[in-house]
Design an enzyme around this catalytic site. Structure first.
Site, mmCIF file in Angstrom:
data_model
loop_
_atom_site.group_PDB
_atom_site.id
_atom_site.type_symbol
_atom_site.label_atom_id
_atom_site.label_comp_id
_atom_site.label_asym_id
_atom_site.label_seq_id
_atom_site.Cartn_x
_atom_site.Cartn_y
_atom_site.Cartn_z
ATOM 1 N N ASP A 269 0.780 -1.120 -0.007
ATOM 2 C CA ASP A 269 -0.023 0.033 -0.113
ATOM 3 C C ASP A 269 0.881 1.373 0.147
ATOM 4 O O ASP A 269 0.478 2.265 -0.368
ATOM 5 C CB ASP A 269 -0.979 0.004 1.326
ATOM 6 C CG ASP A 269 -1.871 1.194 1.407
ATOM 7 O OD1 ASP A 269 -2.457 1.378 0.414
ATOM 8 O OD2 ASP A 269 -2.074 1.928 2.449
ATOM 9 N N GLU A 274 6.067 8.045 -3.847
ATOM 10 C CA GLU A 274 4.555 8.097 -4.428
ATOM 11 C C GLU A 274 4.095 9.138 -5.130
ATOM 12 O O GLU A 274 4.590 10.429 -4.922
ATOM 13 C CB GLU A 274 3.703 7.959 -3.281
ATOM 14 C CG GLU A 274 3.843 6.687 -2.227
ATOM 15 C CD GLU A 274 2.963 6.500 -1.091
ATOM 16 O OE1 GLU A 274 2.277 7.505 -0.643
ATOM 17 O OE2 GLU A 274 3.195 5.498 -0.220
ATOM 18 N N HIS A 297 -1.610 3.937 -1.268
ATOM 19 C CA HIS A 297 -1.670 4.356 0.148
ATOM 20 C C HIS A 297 -2.999 4.762 0.511
ATOM 21 O O HIS A 297 -3.425 5.789 1.056
ATOM 22 C CB HIS A 297 -0.677 5.765 0.091
ATOM 23 C CG HIS A 297 -0.319 5.876 1.393
ATOM 24 N ND1 HIS A 297 1.036 6.577 1.680
ATOM 25 C CD2 HIS A 297 -0.656 5.608 2.712
ATOM 26 C CE1 HIS A 297 1.156 6.668 3.084
ATOM 27 N NE2 HIS A 297 0.299 5.929 3.673
HETATM 28 P P1 NAI Z 1 2.628 2.504 16.554
HETATM 29 O O1 NAI Z 1 3.806 3.671 16.729
HETATM 30 O O2 NAI Z 1 1.663 2.390 17.200
HETATM 31 O O3 NAI Z 1 3.473 1.189 16.179
HETATM 32 C C1 NAI Z 1 4.644 0.835 15.515
HETATM 33 C C2 NAI Z 1 5.343 -0.373 16.232
HETATM 34 O O4 NAI Z 1 6.443 -0.570 15.497
HETATM 35 C C3 NAI Z 1 5.815 0.102 17.743
HETATM 36 O O5 NAI Z 1 5.530 -0.826 18.784
HETATM 37 C C4 NAI Z 1 7.533 0.166 17.478
HETATM 38 O O6 NAI Z 1 8.070 -0.321 18.770
HETATM 39 C C5 NAI Z 1 7.746 -0.901 16.396
HETATM 40 N N1 NAI Z 1 8.792 -1.075 15.908
HETATM 41 C C6 NAI Z 1 9.372 0.060 15.088
HETATM 42 N N2 NAI Z 1 10.430 -0.391 14.352
HETATM 43 C C7 NAI Z 1 10.464 -1.698 14.523
HETATM 44 C C8 NAI Z 1 11.455 -2.645 14.207
HETATM 45 N N3 NAI Z 1 12.446 -2.095 13.194
HETATM 46 N N4 NAI Z 1 11.246 -3.757 14.182
HETATM 47 C C9 NAI Z 1 9.989 -4.219 14.964
HETATM 48 N N5 NAI Z 1 9.063 -3.359 15.517
HETATM 49 C C10 NAI Z 1 9.268 -2.011 15.118
HETATM 50 O O7 NAI Z 1 2.264 2.743 14.787
HETATM 51 P P2 NAI Z 1 0.924 2.614 14.186
HETATM 52 O O8 NAI Z 1 -0.135 3.457 14.590
HETATM 53 O O9 NAI Z 1 0.483 0.823 14.602
HETATM 54 O O10 NAI Z 1 1.359 2.589 12.577
HETATM 55 C C11 NAI Z 1 2.115 1.674 11.920
HETATM 56 C C12 NAI Z 1 2.661 2.038 10.646
HETATM 57 O O11 NAI Z 1 1.455 2.102 9.838
HETATM 58 C C13 NAI Z 1 3.446 3.416 10.592
HETATM 59 O O12 NAI Z 1 4.314 3.409 9.893
HETATM 60 C C14 NAI Z 1 2.223 4.303 10.198
HETATM 61 O O13 NAI Z 1 2.833 5.372 9.507
HETATM 62 C C15 NAI Z 1 1.771 3.506 8.995
HETATM 63 N N6 NAI Z 1 0.304 3.873 8.508
HETATM 64 C C16 NAI Z 1 -0.212 3.527 7.430
HETATM 65 C C17 NAI Z 1 -1.419 3.945 6.867
HETATM 66 C C18 NAI Z 1 -1.652 3.732 5.279
HETATM 67 O O14 NAI Z 1 -2.631 4.283 5.039
HETATM 68 N N7 NAI Z 1 -1.207 2.466 4.827
HETATM 69 C C19 NAI Z 1 -2.410 4.618 7.720
HETATM 70 C C20 NAI Z 1 -1.921 4.645 9.179
HETATM 71 C C21 NAI Z 1 -0.777 4.318 9.529
#
Ligand code: NAI
Length: 416
Positions: A269, A274, A297
């Site tokens: 996604d 992009e 996205h």
């Molecule tokens: P979050 O901050 O709640 O969770 C991210 C988790 O990843 C954290 O627990 C962190 O410790 C862990 N983490 C970071 N680097 C890591 C690594 N190298 N190995 C293992 N764990 C690692 O973030 P959330 O809200 O869950 O969002 C996750 C991702 O989804 C973000 O990158 C965000 O930008 C993306 N996202 C994408 C959307 C889309 O439209 N496709 C919409 C919303 C969010």
């Protein structure tokens, strides 16, 4: 220490309250601000820097999405601006340090689209397991191919979630409800939800599961996080999803692994580069590959998420403007304390150095102002204190607080 400017103002009931919402923000936001007494102007498009500076005259609350950039020059030219709402998740488009140095908190909506991303991931996991992209393509090409070969239920299958944050944990719950066996890996200590199993290394997860889905955050260290070395450790014929950030995955390596058949399907996604606008050409080495779902996205792009963002961020703006609450601000220390009827509130943002609270209280005591409640939080270079007094304070008290060389911004809220 940043070079902070100093501002001070008294917000009274007579102060005209104006809000400006750009970029087609959900109407729930305007409704919430109007209800709070704001005169709300809206536009469907983003504004460039000069247009934005002109439009901000007399505006105390600004709402943007991802396309409006707010630079140091904008903050320096917008003395009326109290707070900014980013009606989205990311805040890279805003110079957060300069917002703080001008006493402007920024709020966003980090959780409003969590469920939307999770639902798309689930839909894609099932679609790939049933090889729907290929079946759909065949049907549109006029080919009837009723075969069960390579099509699977997800019940009983293993799912590996990398990044067990807001999205990862919610996906864990819903995947288990479908009968999947969930494994997760996170660099931080995370509570395993339901029956999910923690893996202590990424390798352990990659070797344990049939589907790997990435939900890590966008920290710079995650650039190129998942490449050939990681794909090669995945089990043969596994499925792969990335709905997190484009730059975490090496797409050339993903392409090779799909072409070799090592990866049986992928759903992507987010992309390293992009296109900017609707209708712009999308280029990627993943185009045209079998059993690969490409989406622009849209993980978090649902009407429900937009509505939730509209209500959530406008609520944060109103809470800050009316009572000084900064909880969940991305650039201010988080403080929230309900207003008590009859109390006068002093809101003081300052440089985080020793002795500020004592200095504020000395000023108040020397003028006979009695403190009823006081709440201080500091974060990095900033300190933020709410002080409630039962007696009114004169202009000279405020002048003295404004004149402190650590003061960044001073506001007061008088009882109705
Ligand atoms: P979050 O901050 O709640 O969770 C991210 C988790 O990843 C954290 O627990 C962190 O410790 C862990 N983490 C970071 N680097 C890591 C690594 N190298 N190995 C293992 N764990 C690692 O973030 P959330 O809200 O869950 O969002 C996750 C991702 O989804 C973000 O990158 C965000 O930008 C993306 N996202 C994408 C959307 C889309 O439209 N496709 C919409 C919303 C969010």
């Amino acid at each position: 220490m940043a070079d902070y400017s100093s501002r001070g103002e008294v917000l009274t009931l007579e102060t005209p309250k104006r809000a400006l919402l750009l970029e087609n923000i959900h109407p729930d936001a305007a409704a919430r601000l109007t209800k709070a007494g704001y005169d709300v102007s809206t536009t469907t498009r983003a504004l460039g820097t000069d247009e934005l500076i002109d439009a901000l005259a007399g505006v105390s609350l600004l709402g943007i999405r991802s396309q409006t950039h707010i630079t140091e020059r904008v903050f320096a030219s917008a003395p009326d601006l109290l707070a900014v709402g980013a009606f989205c998740i990311g805040t890279n488009q805003i110079d957060l340090a300069s917002a703080a140095s001008h006493g402007v908190p920024v709020f966003n909506a980090p959780f409003s689209n969590t469920r939307s991303v999770v639902e798309l991931a689930i839909a894609e996991i099932i679609s790939m397991a049933r090889r729907l992209p290929e079946k759909n393509f065949s049907m549109h090409s006029g080919v009837w191919n009723k075969s069960a070969k390579g099509a699977h239920e997800v019940r009983g299958r293993t799912l590996g979630i990398v990044g067990y944050g807001n999205i990862g944990t919610q996906l864990s719950v819903i995947a288990e409800a479908l009968g999947m066996r969930v494994y997760f890996y996170d660099i931080a200590d995370k509570l395993a939800i339901g029956n999910a199993r923690r893996c202590s290394t990424l390798e352990e997860l990659l070797e344990s599961v049939e589907t790997v889905t990435l939900h890590v955050d966008g920290r710079s260290g995650n650039r190129g996080f998942f490449g050939e070395a990681e794909f090669s450790k995945m089990r043969p014929r596994s499925l792969f999803l990335n709905l997190s950030r484009g730059f975490v995955v090496d797409h050339a390596a993903l392409r090779e692994n799909i072409l070799s058949g090592h990866i049986a399907g992928a759903a992507v996604d987010v992309f390293p580069a992009e296109p900017k606008g609707r209708g712009d050409e999308f280029t990627s080495e993943l185009r045209g590959l079998p059993n690969v779902i490409l989406t622009p996205h849209i993980g978090g792009s649902t009407e429900e998420a937009q509505q939730d963002i509209g209500g959530f961020v406008s609520g944060k703006l109103v809470d800050y403007a009316e009572g000084g609450a900064t909880s969940m601000s991305v650039n201010f220390p988080g403080v929230a304390e309900p207003l008590v009827p009859g109390m006068h509130r002093i809101i003081h943002l300052h440089k985080n150095v020793p002795g500020v609270l004592a200095a504020i209280n000395r000023t108040l005591a020397s003028r006979g102002v009695n403190v009823e409640r006081q709440l201080l939080r500091t974060a990095g270079e900033l300190g933020y204190v709410l002080t409630d007094t039962s007696t009114s304070f004169g202009e000279e008290v405020l002048d003295e607080l404004r004149a402190m060389d650590v003061t960044i911004r001073l506001r007061t809220i008088e009882p109705e």
